[in-house]
Design a protein around this motif. Structure first.
Motif, PDB file in Angstrom:
ATOM      1  N   ILE A  42       0.843  -1.203   0.000  1.00  0.00           N
ATOM      2  CA  ILE A  42       0.000   0.000   0.000  1.00  0.00           C
ATOM      3  C   ILE A  42       0.877   1.251   0.000  1.00  0.00           C
ATOM      4  CG2 ILE A  42      -1.644   1.366   1.363  1.00  0.00           C
ATOM      5  CD1 ILE A  42      -2.882  -1.348   2.259  1.00  0.00           C
ATOM      6  N   LEU A  52      -5.792   5.437  -2.339  1.00  0.00           N
ATOM      7  CA  LEU A  52      -5.548   4.482  -1.261  1.00  0.00           C
ATOM      8  C   LEU A  52      -5.166   5.157   0.058  1.00  0.00           C
ATOM      9  CD1 LEU A  52      -3.476   1.881  -3.316  1.00  0.00           C
ATOM     10  CD2 LEU A  52      -5.956   1.963  -2.943  1.00  0.00           C
ATOM     11  N   GLY A  96      -8.812  -2.181  -8.469  1.00  0.00           N
ATOM     12  CA  GLY A  96      -7.735  -2.176  -7.492  1.00  0.00           C
ATOM     13  C   GLY A  96      -6.675  -3.199  -7.827  1.00  0.00           C
TER      14      GLY A  96
END
Length: 189
Positions: A42, A52, A96
């Motif tokens: 991430i 994100l 995603g």
């Protein structure tokens, strides 16, 4: 980590509630290791995907236990670790990134694997109105080299509302838009 892959291999061979209860510490260690990996991913993705921001690994990682009432599988536990990294986490309706860790079947992916019907209709509508951008991405040599194309999950025939001879029927027949890249078990993440 090797310990995570070893646990997943052992889980595959001993997929019972009783065995997992005896090895709960190993399950916890494997999931903690995976959570740390997903948090690192991430952080890397945030360099180019601001959607994100604020997302944590725990929002993205799928449960290990299967809901046997809703599953076609008979094993109590998944023998892989998986996370869908998208705005809103694992239940997101947005495109995603996906990571799966499983001995001999680890991979990275991106896109939308199986969007809900309303989302799929919107994707198809955009393809109908403006297919060139998607075609350009899919035809890029770098995309072809890394992913080899989209995961083949096309429906038979034309989707509702589109003629079978539509100029972009090959794209409209997809039921998801997702590319994957296999990774070796030894690749450090």
């Amino acid at each position: 980590k090797a310990e995570t892959l070893e646990f997943l291999s052992d889980l595959k061979a001993n997929n019972t509630v009783e065995w997992v209860e005896l090895h709960k510490d190993r399950l916890t260690a494997a999931r903690t290791d995976f959570e740390e990996t997903v948090d690192k991913i991430i952080k890397g993705l945030l360099e180019f995907d601001h959607h994100l921001l604020g997302l944590k690994a725990r929002d993205c990682i799928f449960p290990q236990e299967r809901n046997l009432e809703l599953s076609r599988f008979t094993d109590s536990y998944k023998t892989h670790l998986g996370a869908y990294i998208a705005m809103g986490g694992m239940k997101s309706d947005y495109a995603g990134y996906y990571i799966q860790i499983q001995p001999g079947n680890s991979f990275l992916g991106g896109g939308m694997y199986a969007p809900a019907s309303p989302v799929l209709r919107k994707i198809r509508q955009e393809i109908d109105f403006s297919p060139d951008e998607l075609k350009a991405i899919l035809n890029q040599p770098s995309f072809q080299e890394e992913f080899g194309g989209l995961v083949d999950n096309q429906r038979e025939g034309a989707p509702k509302g589109y003629p079978k001879d539509h100029r972009d029927i090959d794209l409209l027949r997809y039921q998801g838009f997702f590319g994957i890249k296999e990774i070796d078990d030894e690749v450090p993440l």
